[in-house]
Design a protein around this motif. Structure first.
Motif, PDB file in Angstrom:
ATOM      1  N   VAL A 123      35.691  43.201  24.768  1.00 58.01           N
ATOM      2  CA  VAL A 123      36.392  43.100  26.054  1.00 58.01           C
ATOM      3  C   VAL A 123      35.374  43.162  27.191  1.00 58.01           C
ATOM      4  CG1 VAL A 123      38.022  44.216  27.627  1.00 58.01           C
ATOM      5  CG2 VAL A 123      38.554  44.079  25.182  1.00 58.01           C
ATOM      6  N   LEU A 124      34.422  44.098  27.107  1.00 57.97           N
ATOM      7  CA  LEU A 124      33.386  44.209  28.135  1.00 57.97           C
ATOM      8  C   LEU A 124      32.532  42.937  28.205  1.00 57.97           C
ATOM      9  CD1 LEU A 124      32.306  47.909  27.507  1.00 57.97           C
ATOM     10  CD2 LEU A 124      33.603  47.034  29.469  1.00 57.97           C
ATOM     11  N   ALA A 125      32.233  42.358  27.050  1.00 52.81           N
ATOM     12  CA  ALA A 125      31.454  41.116  27.024  1.00 52.81           C
ATOM     13  C   ALA A 125      32.235  39.964  27.662  1.00 52.81           C
ATOM     14  CB  ALA A 125      31.067  40.764  25.584  1.00 52.81           C
ATOM     15  N   GLU A 126      33.539  39.889  27.399  1.00 53.52           N
ATOM     16  CA  GLU A 126      34.364  38.840  28.008  1.00 53.52           C
ATOM     17  C   GLU A 126      34.438  39.024  29.521  1.00 53.52           C
ATOM     18  OE1 GLU A 126      35.731  36.035  26.958  1.00 53.52           O
ATOM     19  OE2 GLU A 126      34.951  36.329  24.943  1.00 53.52           O
ATOM     20  N   ALA A 127      34.576  40.250  29.978  1.00 58.58           N
ATOM     21  CA  ALA A 127      34.616  40.518  31.415  1.00 58.58           C
ATOM     22  C   ALA A 127      33.298  40.097  32.073  1.00 58.58           C
ATOM     23  CB  ALA A 127      34.901  41.990  31.682  1.00 58.58           C
ATOM     24  N   ALA A 128      32.188  40.395  31.415  1.00 58.61           N
ATOM     25  CA  ALA A 128      30.879  40.019  31.950  1.00 58.61           C
ATOM     26  C   ALA A 128      30.693  38.503  31.941  1.00 58.61           C
ATOM     27  CB  ALA A 128      29.769  40.696  31.141  1.00 58.61           C
ATOM     28  N   ALA A 129      31.152  37.836  30.878  1.00 57.78           N
ATOM     29  CA  ALA A 129      31.001  36.385  30.781  1.00 57.78           C
ATOM     30  C   ALA A 129      31.836  35.660  31.838  1.00 57.78           C
ATOM     31  CB  ALA A 129      31.398  35.910  29.384  1.00 57.78           C
ATOM     32  N   ALA A 130      32.893  36.298  32.302  1.00 57.28           N
ATOM     33  CA  ALA A 130      33.771  35.696  33.310  1.00 57.28           C
ATOM     34  C   ALA A 130      33.466  36.229  34.705  1.00 57.28           C
ATOM     35  CB  ALA A 130      35.224  35.966  32.935  1.00 57.28           C
ATOM     36  N   ARG A 131      32.251  36.697  34.930  1.00 59.69           N
ATOM     37  CA  ARG A 131      31.918  37.377  36.190  1.00 59.69           C
ATOM     38  C   ARG A 131      32.093  36.496  37.417  1.00 59.69           C
ATOM     39  NH1 ARG A 131      27.646  36.842  33.228  1.00 59.69           N
ATOM     40  NH2 ARG A 131      26.005  35.395  33.795  1.00 59.69           N
ATOM     41  N   ASP A 132      32.012  35.187  37.296  1.00 65.31           N
ATOM     42  CA  ASP A 132      32.172  34.294  38.451  1.00 65.31           C
ATOM     43  C   ASP A 132      33.618  33.839  38.642  1.00 65.31           C
ATOM     44  OD1 ASP A 132      29.446  34.441  38.985  1.00 65.31           O
ATOM     45  OD2 ASP A 132      28.994  32.749  37.665  1.00 65.31           O
ATOM     46  N   ILE A 133      34.507  34.286  37.785  1.00 70.84           N
ATOM     47  CA  ILE A 133      35.916  33.879  37.858  1.00 70.84           C
ATOM     48  C   ILE A 133      36.701  35.047  38.454  1.00 70.84           C
ATOM     49  CG2 ILE A 133      37.892  33.061  36.520  1.00 70.84           C
ATOM     50  CD1 ILE A 133      35.778  32.113  34.398  1.00 70.84           C
ATOM     51  N   PRO A 134      37.420  34.801  39.558  1.00 70.76           N
ATOM     52  CA  PRO A 134      38.044  35.911  40.291  1.00 70.76           C
ATOM     53  C   PRO A 134      39.287  36.525  39.651  1.00 70.76           C
ATOM     54  CG  PRO A 134      38.503  33.830  41.371  1.00 70.76           C
ATOM     55  CD  PRO A 134      37.564  33.534  40.250  1.00 70.76           C
ATOM     56  N   ALA A 135      39.875  35.861  38.675  1.00 74.09           N
ATOM     57  CA  ALA A 135      41.113  36.380  38.072  1.00 74.09           C
ATOM     58  C   ALA A 135      41.039  36.277  36.553  1.00 74.09           C
ATOM     59  CB  ALA A 135      42.319  35.610  38.592  1.00 74.09           C
ATOM     60  N   LEU A 136      41.563  37.314  35.879  1.00 78.03           N
ATOM     61  CA  LEU A 136      41.614  37.315  34.424  1.00 78.03           C
ATOM     62  C   LEU A 136      43.043  37.581  33.975  1.00 78.03           C
ATOM     63  CD1 LEU A 136      38.619  38.618  35.151  1.00 78.03           C
ATOM     64  CD2 LEU A 136      38.560  38.799  32.691  1.00 78.03           C
ATOM     65  N   ALA A 137      43.458  36.874  32.936  1.00 83.11           N
ATOM     66  CA  ALA A 137      44.766  37.095  32.331  1.00 83.11           C
ATOM     67  C   ALA A 137      44.531  37.677  30.944  1.00 83.11           C
ATOM     68  CB  ALA A 137      45.534  35.778  32.224  1.00 83.11           C
ATOM     69  N   VAL A 138      45.091  38.847  30.692  1.00 80.02           N
ATOM     70  CA  VAL A 138      44.943  39.508  29.392  1.00 80.02           C
ATOM     71  C   VAL A 138      46.267  39.381  28.652  1.00 80.02           C
ATOM     72  CG1 VAL A 138      44.441  41.673  28.201  1.00 80.02           C
ATOM     73  CG2 VAL A 138      43.265  41.131  30.347  1.00 80.02           C
ATOM     74  N   THR A 139      46.200  38.820  27.446  1.00 76.90           N
ATOM     75  CA  THR A 139      47.388  38.613  26.622  1.00 76.90           C
ATOM     76  C   THR A 139      47.119  39.188  25.241  1.00 76.90           C
ATOM     77  OG1 THR A 139      47.807  36.553  27.788  1.00 76.90           O
ATOM     78  CG2 THR A 139      48.986  36.889  25.736  1.00 76.90           C
TER      79      THR A 139
END
Length: 180
Positions: A123-139
């Motif tokens: 989860v931490l790696a995914e959050a870091a990989a998406a660092r330039d994307i302002p919104a995340l959807a967790v499903t």
């Protein structure tokens, strides 16, 4: 004819309408600001004429370039798909807004039984990989029955990226992973 027809095109910030079927066609243009503004514009266009139907063209509103903020989607599933994450959501509009897709191990069944422990490092790696994307959807699988893994994943994302907007599928509703 039982009444005139109105066609309305909603564009980026503007609305264009035409009334036909009651003599000479009439046109109106105005701001696409709110339902009240649009209703006032259409009433003015009708001008007391009985209107049998109103047809809305919202395709400009659904233009992916204007639709909204790109989103990173993080799926929490009991096992990673062998053939990759697939092509994404069936809607072209939603696919165009999805800037990144990722999956991590975790999830529950619909009765709340944990199927796999949440991989917090993934989860931490995914959050870091998406660092330039302002919104995340967790499903997360099984989130309608037990939202613990979605809640934990969202908290981890917020801890590492406090500026990010995070949505959780159990707050949206529905049982299907794809729908949420």
């Amino acid at each position: 004819m039982e009444g005139a027809r109105i066609g309305i095109l909603l564009g980026a910030g503007r609305a264009h309408a035409a009334l036909v079927g009651d003599g000479e066609p009439r046109h109106a243009t105005g701001p696409n600001a709110s339902e009240r503004v649009l209703a006032r514009m259409l009433r003015g266009l009708a001008g007391g004429t009985r209107v049998a139907s109103v047809t809305w063209d919202v395709s400009a509103e659904l233009d992916p370039a204007l639709a909204g903020t790109p989103v990173a989607a993080v799926r929490v599933v009991p096992r990673l798909p062998a053939g990759g994450l697939g092509s994404g959501h069936p809607s072209p509009l939603l696919r165009s807004l999805q800037a990144r897709r990722g999956a991590v191990i975790g999830g529950h069944d619909l009765f709340g039984v944990e199927l796999a422990p949440l991989d917090i490092y993934a989860v931490l790696a995914e959050a870091a990989a998406a660092r330039d994307i302002p919104a995340l959807a967790v499903t997360a699988s099984g989130a309608p029955g037990c939202a613990d893994h979605e809640l934990a994943a969202a908290e981890l994302v917020h801890d590492t990226r406090p500026e990010a907007r995070v949505s959780q599928s159990h707050q949206v509703g529905g049982l299907g992973l794809l729908d949420r």
